[in-house]
Scaffold this motif. Structure first.
Motif, PDB file in Angstrom:
ATOM      1  N   TYR A 173       0.830  -1.203   0.000  1.00 10.81           N
ATOM      2  CA  TYR A 173       0.000   0.000   0.000  1.00 10.81           C
ATOM      3  C   TYR A 173       0.865   1.254   0.000  1.00 10.81           C
ATOM      4  O   TYR A 173       0.554   2.237  -0.689  1.00 10.81           O
ATOM      5  CB  TYR A 173      -0.915   0.001   1.218  1.00 10.81           C
ATOM      6  CG  TYR A 173      -1.816   1.215   1.283  1.00 10.81           C
ATOM      7  CD1 TYR A 173      -2.999   1.255   0.557  1.00 10.81           C
ATOM      8  CD2 TYR A 173      -1.467   2.324   2.055  1.00 10.81           C
ATOM      9  CE1 TYR A 173      -3.830   2.368   0.594  1.00 10.81           C
ATOM     10  CE2 TYR A 173      -2.283   3.441   2.095  1.00 10.81           C
ATOM     11  CZ  TYR A 173      -3.461   3.457   1.362  1.00 10.81           C
ATOM     12  OH  TYR A 173      -4.261   4.578   1.400  1.00 10.81           O
ATOM     13  N   VAL A 174       1.945   1.245   0.774  1.00  6.26           N
ATOM     14  CA  VAL A 174       2.839   2.400   0.823  1.00  6.26           C
ATOM     15  C   VAL A 174       3.414   2.690  -0.556  1.00  6.26           C
ATOM     16  O   VAL A 174       3.405   3.838  -1.025  1.00  6.26           O
ATOM     17  CB  VAL A 174       3.977   2.161   1.839  1.00  6.26           C
ATOM     18  CG1 VAL A 174       5.023   3.278   1.752  1.00  6.26           C
ATOM     19  CG2 VAL A 174       3.422   2.067   3.254  1.00  6.26           C
ATOM     20  N   TYR A 204       2.624   6.195  -2.734  1.00  2.21           N
ATOM     21  CA  TYR A 204       3.673   7.217  -2.657  1.00  2.21           C
ATOM     22  C   TYR A 204       3.544   8.262  -3.767  1.00  2.21           C
ATOM     23  O   TYR A 204       3.688   9.468  -3.513  1.00  2.21           O
ATOM     24  CB  TYR A 204       5.055   6.558  -2.707  1.00  2.21           C
ATOM     25  CG  TYR A 204       6.182   7.545  -2.598  1.00  2.21           C
ATOM     26  CD1 TYR A 204       6.439   8.207  -1.405  1.00  2.21           C
ATOM     27  CD2 TYR A 204       6.996   7.834  -3.697  1.00  2.21           C
ATOM     28  CE1 TYR A 204       7.463   9.124  -1.297  1.00  2.21           C
ATOM     29  CE2 TYR A 204       8.026   8.755  -3.593  1.00  2.21           C
ATOM     30  CZ  TYR A 204       8.255   9.390  -2.393  1.00  2.21           C
ATOM     31  OH  TYR A 204       9.268  10.302  -2.298  1.00  2.21           O
ATOM     32  N   ALA A 205       3.270   7.831  -4.983  1.00  2.25           N
ATOM     33  CA  ALA A 205       3.156   8.784  -6.092  1.00  2.25           C
ATOM     34  C   ALA A 205       2.032   9.783  -5.830  1.00  2.25           C
ATOM     35  O   ALA A 205       2.178  10.986  -6.096  1.00  2.25           O
ATOM     36  CB  ALA A 205       2.921   8.042  -7.406  1.00  2.25           C
ATOM     37  N   ARG A 206       0.909   9.305  -5.310  1.00  5.82           N
ATOM     38  CA  ARG A 206      -0.209  10.200  -5.000  1.00  5.82           C
ATOM     39  C   ARG A 206       0.168  11.208  -3.928  1.00  5.82           C
ATOM     40  O   ARG A 206      -0.163  12.401  -4.031  1.00  5.82           O
ATOM     41  CB  ARG A 206      -1.408   9.359  -4.540  1.00  5.82           C
ATOM     42  CG  ARG A 206      -2.553  10.171  -3.984  1.00  5.82           C
ATOM     43  CD  ARG A 206      -3.725   9.270  -3.613  1.00  5.82           C
ATOM     44  NE  ARG A 206      -3.362   8.197  -2.704  1.00  5.82           N
ATOM     45  CZ  ARG A 206      -3.268   8.342  -1.388  1.00  5.82           C
ATOM     46  NH1 ARG A 206      -3.473   9.528  -0.828  1.00  5.82           N
ATOM     47  NH2 ARG A 206      -2.966   7.309  -0.622  1.00  5.82           N
ATOM     48  N   LEU A 207       0.886  10.764  -2.914  1.00  8.93           N
ATOM     49  CA  LEU A 207       1.308  11.658  -1.839  1.00  8.93           C
ATOM     50  C   LEU A 207       2.257  12.745  -2.340  1.00  8.93           C
ATOM     51  O   LEU A 207       2.125  13.916  -1.981  1.00  8.93           O
ATOM     52  CB  LEU A 207       1.979  10.855  -0.722  1.00  8.93           C
ATOM     53  CG  LEU A 207       1.097   9.882   0.058  1.00  8.93           C
ATOM     54  CD1 LEU A 207       1.941   9.049   1.011  1.00  8.93           C
ATOM     55  CD2 LEU A 207       0.019  10.633   0.829  1.00  8.93           C
ATOM     56  N   GLY A 213       4.511  21.618  -0.724  1.00  8.13           N
ATOM     57  CA  GLY A 213       4.777  21.100   0.607  1.00  8.13           C
ATOM     58  C   GLY A 213       5.834  20.018   0.608  1.00  8.13           C
ATOM     59  O   GLY A 213       6.467  19.721  -0.415  1.00  8.13           O
ATOM     60  N   LYS A 214       6.020  19.417   1.776  1.00  3.68           N
ATOM     61  CA  LYS A 214       7.018  18.372   1.959  1.00  3.68           C
ATOM     62  C   LYS A 214       6.390  17.192   2.700  1.00  3.68           C
ATOM     63  O   LYS A 214       5.317  17.315   3.311  1.00  3.68           O
ATOM     64  CB  LYS A 214       8.219  18.894   2.766  1.00  3.68           C
ATOM     65  CG  LYS A 214       8.921  20.088   2.133  1.00  3.68           C
ATOM     66  CD  LYS A 214      10.079  20.557   2.997  1.00  3.68           C
ATOM     67  CE  LYS A 214      10.775  21.762   2.377  1.00  3.68           C
ATOM     68  NZ  LYS A 214      11.933  22.222   3.182  1.00  3.68           N
ATOM     69  N   LEU A 215       7.058  16.064   2.641  1.00  6.45           N
ATOM     70  CA  LEU A 215       6.637  14.872   3.351  1.00  6.45           C
ATOM     71  C   LEU A 215       7.752  14.409   4.281  1.00  6.45           C
ATOM     72  O   LEU A 215       8.929  14.559   3.958  1.00  6.45           O
ATOM     73  CB  LEU A 215       6.306  13.736   2.382  1.00  6.45           C
ATOM     74  CG  LEU A 215       5.203  13.967   1.359  1.00  6.45           C
ATOM     75  CD1 LEU A 215       5.160  12.797   0.375  1.00  6.45           C
ATOM     76  CD2 LEU A 215       3.852  14.147   2.027  1.00  6.45           C
ATOM     77  N   PHE A 216       7.368  13.839   5.417  1.00 10.73           N
ATOM     78  CA  PHE A 216       8.354  13.186   6.267  1.00 10.73           C
ATOM     79  C   PHE A 216       8.202  11.679   6.126  1.00 10.73           C
ATOM     80  O   PHE A 216       7.115  11.169   5.863  1.00 10.73           O
ATOM     81  CB  PHE A 216       8.212  13.604   7.738  1.00 10.73           C
ATOM     82  CG  PHE A 216       6.947  13.117   8.403  1.00 10.73           C
ATOM     83  CD1 PHE A 216       6.832  11.815   8.879  1.00 10.73           C
ATOM     84  CD2 PHE A 216       5.869  13.984   8.566  1.00 10.73           C
ATOM     85  CE1 PHE A 216       5.671  11.371   9.487  1.00 10.73           C
ATOM     86  CE2 PHE A 216       4.700  13.549   9.174  1.00 10.73           C
ATOM     87  CZ  PHE A 216       4.600  12.242   9.642  1.00 10.73           C
ATOM     88  N   VAL A 217       9.303  10.980   6.270  1.00  7.21           N
ATOM     89  CA  VAL A 217       9.317   9.517   6.270  1.00  7.21           C
ATOM     90  C   VAL A 217      10.007   9.073   7.551  1.00  7.21           C
ATOM     91  O   VAL A 217      11.147   9.465   7.814  1.00  7.21           O
ATOM     92  CB  VAL A 217      10.069   8.953   5.043  1.00  7.21           C
ATOM     93  CG1 VAL A 217      10.175   7.430   5.135  1.00  7.21           C
ATOM     94  CG2 VAL A 217       9.378   9.363   3.751  1.00  7.21           C
ATOM     95  N   SER A 239      -4.768  11.544  10.960  1.00  4.78           N
ATOM     96  CA  SER A 239      -5.570  10.637  10.135  1.00  4.78           C
ATOM     97  C   SER A 239      -5.101  10.626   8.683  1.00  4.78           C
ATOM     98  O   SER A 239      -5.336   9.656   7.958  1.00  4.78           O
ATOM     99  CB  SER A 239      -7.048  11.041  10.194  1.00  4.78           C
ATOM    100  OG  SER A 239      -7.222  12.376   9.721  1.00  4.78           O
ATOM    101  N   THR A 240      -4.432  11.695   8.262  1.00  3.58           N
ATOM    102  CA  THR A 240      -3.931  11.760   6.884  1.00  3.58           C
ATOM    103  C   THR A 240      -2.572  11.078   6.725  1.00  3.58           C
ATOM    104  O   THR A 240      -2.111  10.887   5.596  1.00  3.58           O
ATOM    105  CB  THR A 240      -3.798  13.224   6.440  1.00  3.58           C
ATOM    106  OG1 THR A 240      -3.012  13.950   7.396  1.00  3.58           O
ATOM    107  CG2 THR A 240      -5.178  13.879   6.323  1.00  3.58           C
ATOM    108  N   ASP A 241      -1.911  10.744   7.826  1.00  2.00           N
ATOM    109  CA  ASP A 241      -0.623  10.049   7.754  1.00  2.00           C
ATOM    110  C   ASP A 241      -0.849   8.585   7.383  1.00  2.00           C
ATOM    111  O   ASP A 241      -1.870   7.993   7.741  1.00  2.00           O
ATOM    112  CB  ASP A 241       0.115  10.120   9.089  1.00  2.00           C
ATOM    113  CG  ASP A 241       0.481  11.544   9.488  1.00  2.00           C
ATOM    114  OD1 ASP A 241       0.521  12.419   8.600  1.00  2.00           O
ATOM    115  OD2 ASP A 241       0.718  11.782  10.682  1.00  2.00           O
ATOM    116  N   ILE A 242       0.113   8.007   6.693  1.00  6.85           N
ATOM    117  CA  ILE A 242       0.081   6.576   6.387  1.00  6.85           C
ATOM    118  C   ILE A 242       0.986   5.862   7.380  1.00  6.85           C
ATOM    119  O   ILE A 242       2.189   6.115   7.443  1.00  6.85           O
ATOM    120  CB  ILE A 242       0.546   6.298   4.949  1.00  6.85           C
ATOM    121  CG1 ILE A 242      -0.462   6.868   3.943  1.00  6.85           C
ATOM    122  CG2 ILE A 242       0.720   4.799   4.716  1.00  6.85           C
ATOM    123  CD1 ILE A 242      -0.080   6.655   2.508  1.00  6.85           C
ATOM    124  N   VAL A 243       0.400   5.003   8.182  1.00  2.43           N
ATOM    125  CA  VAL A 243       1.138   4.226   9.177  1.00  2.43           C
ATOM    126  C   VAL A 243       1.137   2.779   8.712  1.00  2.43           C
ATOM    127  O   VAL A 243       0.080   2.188   8.478  1.00  2.43           O
ATOM    128  CB  VAL A 243       0.491   4.337  10.568  1.00  2.43           C
ATOM    129  CG1 VAL A 243       1.339   3.611  11.608  1.00  2.43           C
ATOM    130  CG2 VAL A 243       0.297   5.798  10.962  1.00  2.43           C
TER     131      VAL A 243
END
Length: 226
Positions: free
Chosen positions: A73-74, A78-81, A90-94, A131-135
């Motif tokens: 799923y991740v 990823y491309a959508r995120l 914006g930016k994303l954290f991993v 809730s918007t984070d992917i865990v």
């Protein structure tokens, strides 16, 4: 659970049924009530088939033990995120999160206890991320979190909350539970998910002391297993 399967199945079925109704009307010069009643039959069947598809797809995206998202799923998300982050400038954290002592927990306390620890950590991560984070459970005792990066202070605050909750979980379960966390930022550190994970992984292991497992377990009185 998504609803794309139900929407697609109902839409396609409705279109086909409508074509059939129009063809029948053109052929016989009238609308047949029996043919129109076909909507009542085919649409519920289409919805049921779409629901079944959505459930199977949802299960394929989840880790069966922790009910977190899985690696598949991740990678698919990823491309959508990144597209959304780029549109919003914006930016994303991993985050790579590794459960300390896990092998020792399995060896000394049982695999059932180890599974319970993973489930409790998973619940903790869900509760203290947005809730918007992917865990996700990345594999074994490693977890991955991806979300919108709002600056180092916000990320540090989240990590402190997670660390504090792990301490509470240790006290509750009576065993040492901690985690080492490494991070990377898109697009500052890299654009590709595999490279971001490598960066976060390297940072994570640079923080992990070699004797953390032994020191932690020596300081606890572990319950006897029967």
């Amino acid at each position: 659970m998504g609803c794309k399967g139900r929407i697609a199945a109902a839409s396609i079925t409705f279109c086909f049924q409508t074509v059939f109704v129009l063809y029948d009307a053109a052929k016989y010069g009238r609308l047949d009530a029996f043919v129109l009643a076909g909507y009542l039959l085919v649409l519920p069947i289409a919805y049921w088939a779409g629901l079944h598809f959505d459930r199977i797809k949802a299960e394929s995206e989840k880790d069966p033990l922790t009910r977190l998202y899985n690696r598949r799923y991740v990678m698919d998300s990823y491309a959508r995120l990144t597209m959304r982050a780029s549109r919003q400038l914006g930016k994303l954290f991993v985050l790579m999160i590794d459960c300390d002592n896990f092998k020792t927990i399995n060896d000394k306390l049982s695999h059932e206890k180890g599974d319970l620890v993973l489930q409790r950590i998973a619940a903790l991560l869900r509760a203290h991320t947005r809730s918007t984070d992917i865990v996700s459970r990345w594999g074994g005792d490693e977890f991955l979190v991806i979300g919108e990066y709002n600056g180092s202070e916000a990320l540090t605050a989240m990590l402190k909350r997670i660390a504090g909750e792990l301490e509470n979980l240790s006290l509750e379960m009576g065993i040492p539970i901690s985690a080492t966390i490494g991070s990377a930022v898109y697009p500052d550190d890299h654009h590709h998910i595999n490279e971001l994970i490598k960066i976060a992984d390297r940072e994570m292991y640079s923080y992990k002391p070699r004797t953390k497992e032994e020191d932690a377990f020596l300081s606890y009185d572990l319950p006897e297993q029967h």
